[in-house]
Design a protein around this motif. Structure first.
Motif, short mmCIF file in Angstrom:
data_model
loop_
_atom_site.label_atom_id
_atom_site.label_comp_id
_atom_site.label_asym_id
_atom_site.label_seq_id
_atom_site.Cartn_x
_atom_site.Cartn_y
_atom_site.Cartn_z
N MET A 45 -3.93 11.23 13.94
CA MET A 45 -2.62 11.83 13.72
C MET A 45 -1.52 11.13 14.52
N ALA A 46 -1.87 10.62 15.70
CA ALA A 46 -0.90 9.87 16.48
C ALA A 46 -0.48 8.61 15.72
N ALA A 47 -1.46 7.96 15.08
CA ALA A 47 -1.17 6.77 14.29
C ALA A 47 -0.29 7.12 13.09
N GLN A 48 -0.59 8.25 12.45
CA GLN A 48 0.22 8.69 11.31
C GLN A 48 1.65 8.99 11.74
N GLN A 49 1.79 9.66 12.87
CA GLN A 49 3.13 10.01 13.36
C GLN A 49 3.91 8.75 13.72
N TYR A 50 3.24 7.79 14.34
CA TYR A 50 3.90 6.54 14.71
C TYR A 50 4.36 5.79 13.47
N ALA A 51 3.48 5.71 12.47
CA ALA A 51 3.84 5.01 11.23
C ALA A 51 5.00 5.69 10.52
N ARG A 52 4.97 7.04 10.51
CA ARG A 52 6.06 7.79 9.89
C ARG A 52 7.38 7.51 10.62
N ALA A 85 -6.53 19.73 6.13
CA ALA A 85 -5.43 20.20 6.99
C ALA A 85 -4.57 19.02 7.45
N GLU A 86 -5.19 17.90 7.77
CA GLU A 86 -4.43 16.71 8.17
C GLU A 86 -3.56 16.22 7.01
N LYS A 87 -4.12 16.22 5.82
CA LYS A 87 -3.38 15.77 4.64
C LYS A 87 -2.15 16.64 4.42
N GLU A 88 -2.31 17.95 4.51
CA GLU A 88 -1.19 18.86 4.31
C GLU A 88 -0.16 18.71 5.43
N ALA A 89 -0.63 18.50 6.65
CA ALA A 89 0.29 18.33 7.78
C ALA A 89 1.16 17.09 7.59
N ILE A 90 0.56 16.02 7.10
CA ILE A 90 1.30 14.78 6.86
C ILE A 90 2.33 14.99 5.75
N GLN A 91 1.92 15.68 4.70
CA GLN A 91 2.82 15.92 3.57
C GLN A 91 4.01 16.79 3.97
N ASN A 92 3.78 17.73 4.87
CA ASN A 92 4.83 18.68 5.24
C ASN A 92 5.62 18.26 6.48
N ALA A 93 5.26 17.13 7.08
CA ALA A 93 5.94 16.69 8.30
C ALA A 93 7.36 16.23 7.97
N PRO A 94 8.28 16.33 8.93
CA PRO A 94 9.64 15.83 8.71
C PRO A 94 9.63 14.32 8.53
N ALA A 95 10.74 13.78 8.05
CA ALA A 95 10.81 12.35 7.73
C ALA A 95 10.46 11.46 8.91
N ASP A 96 10.84 11.88 10.11
CA ASP A 96 10.57 11.03 11.28
C ASP A 96 9.20 11.31 11.91
N GLY A 97 8.42 12.23 11.32
CA GLY A 97 7.09 12.51 11.83
C GLY A 97 7.05 13.37 13.07
N ARG A 98 8.19 13.85 13.50
CA ARG A 98 8.26 14.62 14.75
C ARG A 98 7.33 15.85 14.72
N GLY A 99 6.52 16.00 15.78
CA GLY A 99 5.66 17.17 15.91
C GLY A 99 4.38 17.14 15.10
N HIS A 155 1.56 15.31 15.31
CA HIS A 155 0.33 15.31 16.11
C HIS A 155 0.09 16.65 16.78
N ASP A 156 1.10 17.17 17.44
CA ASP A 156 0.93 18.40 18.22
C ASP A 156 0.63 19.60 17.33
N ALA A 157 1.21 19.64 16.14
CA ALA A 157 0.96 20.75 15.24
C ALA A 157 -0.51 20.79 14.82
N MET A 158 -1.11 19.62 14.68
CA MET A 158 -2.50 19.56 14.22
C MET A 158 -3.49 19.64 15.37
N TYR A 159 -3.24 18.91 16.45
CA TYR A 159 -4.24 18.82 17.52
C TYR A 159 -3.77 19.38 18.87
N GLY A 160 -2.59 19.98 18.89
CA GLY A 160 -2.13 20.61 20.12
C GLY A 160 -1.64 19.61 21.14
#
Length: 227
Positions: A138-145, A71-85, A87-92
Motif C-alpha cells: 500500500m505504501a508503494a501504491q500511495q507513492y505511485a498515486r 479491501a486493498e483494491k477498494e481502498a485504492i479505487q476510493n483513495a483521493p487523487a494524491d493518494g493521501r491516507g 496506507h494508513d486507512a488500510m494498515y493503520g
C-alpha cells in the motif's frame, strides 16, 4: 466399527475393583489387547483431527488473503487523487508508541474466531508479518498515486504558463523570466528527483519555444532569424 469418543478411547482400562486375570491367560491377553486397540484408535483420531484442523486453517487463511486483496483494491479505487491516507486507512499507523488500527486489523481480528483452536495461536503470530507485507504494497501504491498526481498537476500548470508566454509581449524580458522562474519553483516542490530533473529540462526547452512563438506572432519576419 463403532465410533469411540476420544475421551473414552484415551483412557486405559481401569483395573481397580475388577477381577484380575493372569497375564498369560486367554482372558488377560484379550483385555490387554483391547486396551492397546483403544489407545491406537485414540491416536488415529488425534492425528485425523490435527490434519483436519490444518486443512481448515489453510482454507480460512486463503479466504483471509482474498478479503485483504479485495479491501486493498477498494481502498485504492476510493483513495483521493494524491493518494493521501491510503496506507494508513488500510494498515493503520504507529506514532509515538500509539498504534491506530486500520481495516486490515478489523479483517484479521474477525477471522481469528473462525480458526480451529489448535491452529489459532500460530495464526495470530502471522499477523504482523501479513501487516508488513501489505504495508509495503500500500505504501508503494500511495507513492505511485502521489507521483501521478504531481505530474498531472504540473502538466496543467505548465500548459497555462506556456500559454501565458505565447500570448505575452516577447520583448518583456522581466515578465518572461518571472513566468519561467515560477515554473522552476513549482518543479522544485515535486517529490520524485528523477521526475523533477526531467521536468526542469523540458521546462527550459518548452519556455524557449513558447517565447519564439510569441516573437513570430508579433513579427512574422523574425521567423527566419529564429531558424
Amino acid at each position: 466399527m463403532a465410533t469411540i469418543p476420544l475421551q473414552l478411547a484415551q483412557r486405559r482400562l481401569d483395573t481397580g475393583n475388577v477381577v484380575s486375570y493372569p497375564g498369560g491367560s486367554p482372558v488377560g491377553a484379550a483385555m490387554q489387547g483391547f486396551g492397546a486397540e483403544l489407545s491406537a484408535v485414540a491416536e488415529r483420531f488425534r492425528q485425523q483431527k490435527q490434519q483436519q484442523d490444518a486443512f481448515d486453517a489453510e482454507v480460512i487463511g486463503r479466504e483471509l488473503n482474498g478479503q485483504i486483496a479485495e479491501a486493498e483494491k477498494e481502498a485504492i479505487q476510493n483513495a483521493p487523487a494524491d493518494g493521501r491516507g491510503l496506507h494508513d486507512a488500510m494498515y493503520g499507523q504507529a506514532r509515538n508508541g500509539v498504534v491506530k488500527p486500520g481495516l486490515f486489523d478489523k479483517i484479521f481480528d474477525s477471522t481469528v474466531p473462525k480458526m480451529p483452536e489448535s491452529e489459532r495461536a500460530s495464526f495470530i503470530r502471522q499477523k504482523e508479518a501479513l501487516r508488513l507485507a501489505g504495508s509495503a504494497r500500500m505504501a508503494a501504491q500511495q507513492y505511485a498515486r502521489r507521483q501521478d498526481y504531481e505530474q498531472a498537476e504540473w502538466s496543467k500548470a505548465q500548459a497555462a504558463e506556456l500559454n501565458a508566454i505565447a500570448q505575452s509581449d516577447p520583448d518583456d524580458t522581466a515578465a518572461f523570466e518571472a513566468i519561467r522562474q515560477s515554473g522552476f519553483d513549482f518543479i522544485a516542490k515535486m517529490g520524485n528527483p528523477v521526475a523533477r530533473q526531467a521536468a526542469e529540462t523540458a521546462w527550459r526547452s518548452n519556455t524557449a519555444k513558447a517565447l519564439a512563438q510569441a516573437m513570430i506572432a508579433k513579427d512574422p519576419g523574425r521567423a527566419v532569424e529564429l531558424l
